[in-house]
Design a protein around this motif. Structure first.
Motif, PDB file in Angstrom:
ATOM      1  N   ALA A 253       0.797  -1.219   0.000  1.00  0.00           N
ATOM      2  CA  ALA A 253       0.000   0.000   0.000  1.00  0.00           C
ATOM      3  C   ALA A 253       0.833   1.274   0.000  1.00  0.00           C
ATOM      4  CB  ALA A 253      -0.933  -0.002   1.217  1.00  0.00           C
ATOM      5  N   TYR A 495      -1.350   5.959   3.722  1.00  0.00           N
ATOM      6  CA  TYR A 495      -1.447   4.506   3.741  1.00  0.00           C
ATOM      7  C   TYR A 495      -1.057   3.970   5.112  1.00  0.00           C
ATOM      8  CZ  TYR A 495       3.661   4.278   3.452  1.00  0.00           C
ATOM      9  OH  TYR A 495       5.000   4.406   3.719  1.00  0.00           O
ATOM     10  N   GLY A 512      -3.731  -0.793   3.326  1.00  0.00           N
ATOM     11  CA  GLY A 512      -4.692  -0.039   2.542  1.00  0.00           C
ATOM     12  C   GLY A 512      -4.232   1.394   2.394  1.00  0.00           C
ATOM     13  N   SER A 526      -8.204   1.667  -1.315  1.00  0.00           N
ATOM     14  CA  SER A 526      -7.580   0.490  -1.926  1.00  0.00           C
ATOM     15  C   SER A 526      -7.039  -0.455  -0.861  1.00  0.00           C
ATOM     16  CB  SER A 526      -6.437   0.919  -2.859  1.00  0.00           C
ATOM     17  OG  SER A 526      -6.869   1.881  -3.797  1.00  0.00           O
ATOM     18  N   PRO A 527      -7.821  -1.451  -0.423  1.00  0.00           N
ATOM     19  CA  PRO A 527      -7.313  -2.451   0.521  1.00  0.00           C
ATOM     20  C   PRO A 527      -6.492  -3.523  -0.182  1.00  0.00           C
ATOM     21  CG  PRO A 527      -9.605  -2.895   0.013  1.00  0.00           C
ATOM     22  CD  PRO A 527      -9.244  -1.637  -0.731  1.00  0.00           C
TER      23      PRO A 527
END
Length: 790
Positions: A253, A495, A512, A526-527
């Motif tokens: 991430a 993140y 994430g 965005s995981p």
């Protein structure tokens, strides 16, 4: 002063989260337990040669030497003999606060002719981030070891790999890959996952994603392009690099804004041995110089400066043939200047600048048959500059911090007929990370990832057509759109990642990131989840790995700017899935096999709007799937090389109800086989072979005349329904090094396309699309060079 203040603030913040005090951790260096003397190379013995080899030894927490890399080579078989012996050495492990930890040391082996025996081996002063072991004992009492005291002693903390798939190449490999003229970033193109692009494009196509889907960083600072004009050379020279990390997918991430891959160029630490070192090199492509050493009158500071200029203008005109005459030949420059210090034994502070400038002007001998109205003059300029400051500090066993900030300038100018574009961007980027060990086996990492840009553009151009519509005809007959203005673009992000090792064989990484895009007003979450499991921990190690993650790539500026695009667009989205295994075969050889699948949606595509105009929409979908094999021999025993093979398919659907078609850079098979071997006596020979499926293209089934302009438009066939013939090419490299007391001289010959294969790069048509021929790629291209260094 401001830089030092910032470093002090960052250190203070980390101490608040950690131990609360800045005392260095108590460390003890590794101590040699079992010595193994290397065998004297037979050929060197016959010639009565002596030499000294400087190695970098990686020692794990058990005292085992896991890697021996040549830092200062002697050739003639000495390097291999020293490496083979070093891998059999046994140490007591280094410790920090009573705990065994990995370490890295410099280790010197001296070969001297004394009754055909070797001189006593002894460690030398270590780099500031590594410990210095005491001198090993020798059985002969006449040569009892002398005491060696460390100048600086520190050990590196445990740093497990957080990336599911990381492919790293060191400087030794990068500079010797055949067919690259010793250029580091061009060597990356020989790794699996990367599709081959046409000559003179300089793009990176990773696992079936678009060129914009792969980001390139220099020590965490994003740069707009990795290569100079035509991809002949990268914008940061190999001599400045420590290594290149390539993440082909399912990356952690800490990286975002792309759906393809990540390339991070790690700059080398400047030598701090109190001496000045330099090099000068010239070959067919360019000439370069570099100098590093201590900064005068500044204690504990070192500097490194370098510059390079191409001389393509001396010969490139002959390659153009009947195609064009050169008004201003392709010329590129790049430069780098850095200063570096270690405020404490566990920290590093570096500041400096790097940049590049490319210029080209051509006068076509004949106008383009399908579009004579565009004229015959083409010019282009691309320039980039970054001022960067980096700070890293391992504050304690529990806390570490890192931060990188940069400001810069990007300039792009292009002129071709009526199409004109001149844009200037001032990017500001900052990223940082705080890593805190919450408890044994659990570490939290978090930080910001900020990018702000001020831009100004003067553009007069035409819009790309809807791929589902008939060919709209020549560019010169299409309406022009203009843009004059500028503004700010911001994409702040943050993140967090939690690394959990519930047991010694299993590592989980859950992370994430959140990205906000000011141009569209949209926020992406965005995981990601990666896992690694050691089926066997001891040698030969076997590891299974798997990952899944959500990735977002914002639309390009031209796609959302109101004059050309659609401001309401969302980000392109991809879900990455991967599953693989890694297996050690020998101390030098390992193999990895990985399967991958990418589900793409919300893809930005060109579409007709309700009012009859052309715009963009998020109607596209796609999928990419395949498998990769990498069989690699690490630099050892005088040899390095690998076999890389990728089997993949990349397809797109431009809108609901439309047929699925191949992606324009889809390549079913990508095979690379390369190797480089030290022949002894200063000679090294390397070769590379590539076999790649041809790129898809959309055929023209004939021409339709435009009565108004008198030109012909292509009557298109199936979208990307045909494929060019396969590409194959062999490259060869020969190096010869002469070693003197104070300096080395190397001559090398790097030959691309040894057997002069005429590889088809594109399909060309005559003015009315009744005749075709292949546009050929580069012919045989030898490059002879000289390199001197001290």
């Amino acid at each position: 002063m401001r830089t030092n203040l910032a470093a002090s603030i960052l250190t203070a913040l980390a101490l608040v989260a950690g131990t609360g005090r800045a005392e260095p951790a108590a460390v003890t260096p590794p101590v040699l337990l079992h010595n193994v003397e290397p065998e004297y190379p037979p050929e060197a013995l016959k010639q009565k040669l002596s030499a000294t080899v400087l190695l970098v030894l990686e020692i794990d927490a058990t005292g085992k030497v896991t890697a021996a890399t040549v830092k200062e080579s002697a050739g003639n078989g000495f390097d291999e003999a020293a490496q083979q012996a070093a891998l059999q050495l046994e140490f007591t492990p280094a410790t920090r606060q009573g705990k065994n930890v990995p370490s890295r040391i410099l280790y010197r082996t001296s070969f001297e002719l004394k009754q055909s025996e070797l001189k006593q081996q002894e460690p030398v002063a270590v780099t500031p981030s590594t410990p210095e072991p005491p001198a090993p004992k020798k059985e002969d009492p006449a040569t009892a070891p002398k005491e060696v005291r460390p100048i600086e002693v520190s050990v590196r903390g445990e740093k497990p790999d957080r990336e599911l798939t990381r492919r790293t190449m060191g400087r030794q490999e990068l500079s010797l890959v055949p067919g690259t003229s010793g250029d580091a970033l061009r060597a990356v193109q020989a790794m699996p996952s990367i599709a081959r692009t046409n000559a003179f494009t300089g793009m990176l196509i990773v696992r079936g994603s678009s060129p914009a889907g792969t980001a390139v960083f220099v020590d965490g600072t994003p740069i707009p392009t990795a290569y100079h004009f035509g991809g002949l050379s990268s914008v940061v020279p190999t001599e400045m690099l420590e290594a290149i990390d390539f993440f082909p997918g399912n990356f952690s991430a800490r990286y975002g804004r792309v759906n393809g891959g990540i390339v991070n160029v790690r700059l080398r630490e400047i030598p701090r041995d109190g001496k000045y070192h330099g090099l000068a090199q010239v070959d067919l492509i360019d000439a370069r110089v570099m100098l590093n050493g201590p900064v005068p009158l500044m204690r504990n500071w070192s500097f490194q400066v370098a510059a390079r200029r191409s001389h393509l203008d001396a010969w490139v005109g002959s390659l153009m043939g009947d195609f064009a005459s050169v008004r201003k030949a392709p010329v590129y420059y790049d430069w780098q200047a850095f200063a570096e210090t270690r405020p404490t034994e566990t920290s590093l502070l570096r500041t400096g600048m790097f940049g590049s400038d490319d210029r080209l002007a051509l006068l076509l001998n004949d106008a383009i048959p399908q579009d004579p109205g565009m004229g015959s003059s083409l010019s282009q300029r691309t320039a980039m500059m970054r001022w960067q400051t980096t700070y890293r500090n391992t504050v304690s066993e529990q806390v570490s911090i890192s931060a990188t900030a940069s400001v810069g300038l990007d300039r792009d100018v292009i002129s071709f007929g009526a199409i004109q574009a001149d844009s200037t961007t001032h990017p500001i980027a900052a990223r940082g990370e705080l890593a805190v060990k919450l408890k044994e086996g659990m570490t939290l990492r978090t930080g910001p990832d900020l990018v702000f840009s001020r831009y100004h553009a003067d553009v007069r151009t035409v819009l790309p057509p809807d791929t589902s519509a008939p060919d709209p005809g020549p560019l010169s007959a299409r309406p022009l759109l203009t843009m004059h203005g500028g503004g700010w673009v911001s994409t702040p992000a943050a993140y967090a990642e939690l690394e959990w090792i519930p047991q010694s064989r299993l590592k989980l990484l859950y992370g994430g990131r959140v990205d906000h895009h000011q141009l569209t007003g949209k926020t992406d979450v965005s995981p990601r989840l990666n896992a690694r499991y050691d089926l066997r921990k001891e040698f030969p190690r076997s590891t299974a790995k798997a990952g899944v993650g959500l990735f977002h790539e914002p639309p390009q500026l031209v796609e959302v700017y109101k004059v050309f695009g659609t401001p309401t667009l969302r980000s392109n989205r991809a879900v990455h899935y991967s599953l693989g295994v890694e297996q050690e075969l020998t101390q030098a050889v390992d193999v990895s096999i990985e399967g991958f699948y990418k589900d793409l949606d919300n893809l930005v595509v060109r579409q007709g709007q309700a009012d009859g105009s052309l715009g963009y929409d998020n109607l596209g979908k796609g999928r990419v799937y395949g498998a990769e094999l990498l069989l690699r021999h690490r630099p050892m025993g005088g040899f390095f090389g690998w076999v890389a093979y990728t089997l993949s398919r990349s397809t797109r659907v431009d809108a609901p109800g439309r047929a699925e078609h191949l992606f324009e850079y889809d390549q079913t098979h990508i095979l690379t086989v390369l190797g480089s071997y030290d022949l002894g006596l200063g000679w090294r020979l390397g070769a590379r072979f590539r076999l790649v499926s041809g790129n898809p293209y959309t055929p023209c089934l004939g021409g339709v005349q435009n009565a108004g302009s008198g030109t012909y438009a292509c009557r298109t066939g199936s979208l990307f329904g045909e494929r060019l013939p396969p590409f194959h090419q062999a490259d060869l490299r020969v190096d010869k090094t002469w070693r003197f007391d104070a300096w080395n001289l190397t001559a090398y010959l790097d030959v691309q396309n040894v057997y002069n294969r005429s590889n088809p790069e594109a399909m060309e048509y005559n003015y009315n699309y009744t005749r075709t021929r292949y546009q050929a790629g580069l012919p045989i291209l030898p490059s002879l060079g000289l390199r001197g260094e001290f």
